[in-house]
Design an enzyme around this catalytic site. Structure first.
Site, mmCIF file in Angstrom:
data_model
loop_
_atom_site.group_PDB
_atom_site.id
_atom_site.type_symbol
_atom_site.label_atom_id
_atom_site.label_comp_id
_atom_site.label_asym_id
_atom_site.label_seq_id
_atom_site.Cartn_x
_atom_site.Cartn_y
_atom_site.Cartn_z
ATOM 1 N N GLN A 152 58.794 59.364 42.218
ATOM 2 C CA GLN A 152 59.534 59.864 43.390
ATOM 3 C C GLN A 152 59.201 59.032 44.635
ATOM 4 O O GLN A 152 60.093 58.662 45.410
ATOM 5 C CB GLN A 152 59.171 61.332 43.630
ATOM 6 C CG GLN A 152 59.667 61.885 44.956
ATOM 7 C CD GLN A 152 59.377 63.366 45.082
ATOM 8 O OE1 GLN A 152 60.106 64.169 44.543
ATOM 9 N NE2 GLN A 152 58.325 63.724 45.781
ATOM 10 N N GLY B 286 46.994 69.734 47.764
ATOM 11 C CA GLY B 286 47.735 68.455 47.753
ATOM 12 C C GLY B 286 48.701 68.392 48.928
ATOM 13 O O GLY B 286 48.742 67.411 49.684
ATOM 14 N N HIS B 287 49.475 69.465 49.096
ATOM 15 C CA HIS B 287 50.394 69.516 50.246
ATOM 16 C C HIS B 287 49.619 69.416 51.553
ATOM 17 O O HIS B 287 50.020 68.715 52.478
ATOM 18 C CB HIS B 287 51.160 70.849 50.250
ATOM 19 C CG HIS B 287 52.023 71.084 49.049
ATOM 20 N ND1 HIS B 287 51.732 72.058 48.114
ATOM 21 C CD2 HIS B 287 53.168 70.506 48.633
ATOM 22 C CE1 HIS B 287 52.662 72.061 47.179
ATOM 23 N NE2 HIS B 287 53.551 71.124 47.466
HETATM 24 P P1 AMP Z 1 56.441 69.590 45.907
HETATM 25 O O1 AMP Z 1 56.282 70.794 46.777
HETATM 26 O O2 AMP Z 1 55.887 69.725 44.530
HETATM 27 O O3 AMP Z 1 57.848 69.026 45.960
HETATM 28 O O4 AMP Z 1 55.527 68.474 46.581
HETATM 29 C C1 AMP Z 1 55.685 68.120 47.924
HETATM 30 C C2 AMP Z 1 54.886 66.878 48.204
HETATM 31 O O5 AMP Z 1 53.509 67.120 47.930
HETATM 32 C C3 AMP Z 1 55.303 65.677 47.330
HETATM 33 O O6 AMP Z 1 55.304 64.508 48.118
HETATM 34 C C4 AMP Z 1 54.234 65.663 46.283
HETATM 35 O O7 AMP Z 1 54.012 64.386 45.725
HETATM 36 C C5 AMP Z 1 53.028 66.105 47.089
HETATM 37 N N1 AMP Z 1 51.987 66.617 46.193
HETATM 38 C C6 AMP Z 1 52.119 67.581 45.239
HETATM 39 N N2 AMP Z 1 50.960 67.743 44.567
HETATM 40 C C7 AMP Z 1 50.077 66.855 45.099
HETATM 41 C C8 AMP Z 1 48.716 66.520 44.829
HETATM 42 N N3 AMP Z 1 48.019 67.131 43.881
HETATM 43 N N4 AMP Z 1 48.143 65.563 45.586
HETATM 44 C C9 AMP Z 1 48.840 64.919 46.559
HETATM 45 N N5 AMP Z 1 50.129 65.183 46.855
HETATM 46 C C10 AMP Z 1 50.732 66.140 46.138
#
Ligand code: AMP
Length: 283
Positions: free
Chosen positions: A150, A33-34
């Site tokens: 968010q 995702g990241h």
């Molecule tokens: P985090 O490290 O969980 O704070 O996420 C960092 C960024 O990655 C945020 O903008 C999340 O929405 C995005 N993100 C996390 N998981 C996914 C996913 N499965 N698909 C797309 N973006 C994601």
């Protein structure tokens, strides 16, 4: 790829870099995702900065700040391979010192859903994202629709404060069986992972059966997830994607189904777009 922890140093490193400059804010423990956000940034931007910061301000008391997965070495390897140019890794003691007196607060949008279950969470997010914008000065910033609320809160903050950055939302990346990728999936046992699948399955089914009747859809979603074994439902709603207000009657335009649930001690969130009844889903 440069890795920089100091605010003055990252400012100096980014001085005069080729524009547009893209920023991907993360808390590390990177997954596909990241990397999809980094990929979007590298396609649009001449320079790509990624931040890795497990933000203590967005965790409430009793939440998983201490045990949140951290895998900096592996993350840096992935980012290098993905084409990031600079990684900002501030340390909490200096980036969010205990004596700070200033917060950035977005009203109302932050009070429901995640905000209601996690009081103060979004104040921590918006304060740190504002600091990241101020230090990095990106032209574009990339956020995932996985954290649907968010993304809406950050878009609203950027609009309300005239911040000179374009917010780019990117689609949710899922495992082949439908589970939304999340750093917190690392907490799940094999059995819990199977239980967690019920979230994406219920959302998927809802999107296929969606006929525009929010009350029926919400009732079905809540019943399904309340009865799902190994899942403790926090909330399930059908909301307006812009205002995040819950829909109760018949919906003509687009809607978003959002859920949060615990599987064991792990809190998971997921969401799906509900296309207006009669329209074909976007390609
Ligand atoms: P985090 O490290 O969980 O704070 O996420 C960092 C960024 O990655 C945020 O903008 C999340 O929405 C995005 N993100 C996390 N998981 C996914 C996913 N499965 N698909 C797309 N973006 C994601």
């Amino acid at each position: 790829m440069d890795v920089v922890s100091d605010v003055a140093e990252i400012r100096a490193r980014l001085q005069g870099v080729p524009r547009p400059l893209g920023l991907v804010p993360t808390m590390g423990a990177l997954h596909g995702g990241h990397l999809s956000l980094v990929d979007a940034a590298t396609r649009h931007c001449a320079t790509v900065a990624v931040s890795i910061f497990v933000n203590p301000l967005q965790f409430g008391p009793g939440e998983d700040f201490q045990r949140y997965p951290r895998s900096l070495d592996a993350d840096l390897q992935e980012l290098d391979a993905a084409g990031a140019h600079v990684v900002f890794t501030p340390d909490a003691a200096s980036f969010t010192p205990p004596g700070r007196l200033t917060s950035v607060v977005v009203a109302s949008l932050t009070q429901r859903l995640e905000g209601s279950s996690r009081p103060g969470h979004f104040d921590g997010v918006t304060t740190v994202v504002t600091k990241l914008f101020n230090v990095i000065r990106p032209d574009q910033a990339y956020f995932g629709e996985k954290d649907f609320q968010q993304l809406a809160v950050i878009r609203r903050m950027v609009a309300d404060l005239d911040l000179p950055v374009t917010v780019v939302g990117c689609p949710i990346v899922r495992d082949p069986d439908g589970l939304a990728l999340s750093s917190r999936n690392a907490y799940l046992s094999g059995e819990q992972r199977v239980a967690a699948l019920q979230l994406s399955q219920a959302l998927h089914r809802l999107s296929q059966e969606w006929a525009g009747d929010a009350a029926t859809a919400v009732a079905t979603l809540r019943r399904t997830l309340s009865q799902a074994s190994g899942v403790r439902l926090d909330y399930a709603e059908v909301i307006d994607p812009e205002t995040l207000e819950p829909f109760e009657g018949v919906v003509e335009g687009p809607a978003q189904a959002v859920v949060a649930a615990y599987v064991g001690d792990t809190r998971l969130i997921d969401n799906i777009r509900l296309e207006p009844a009669g329209s074909s889903p976007a390609a």
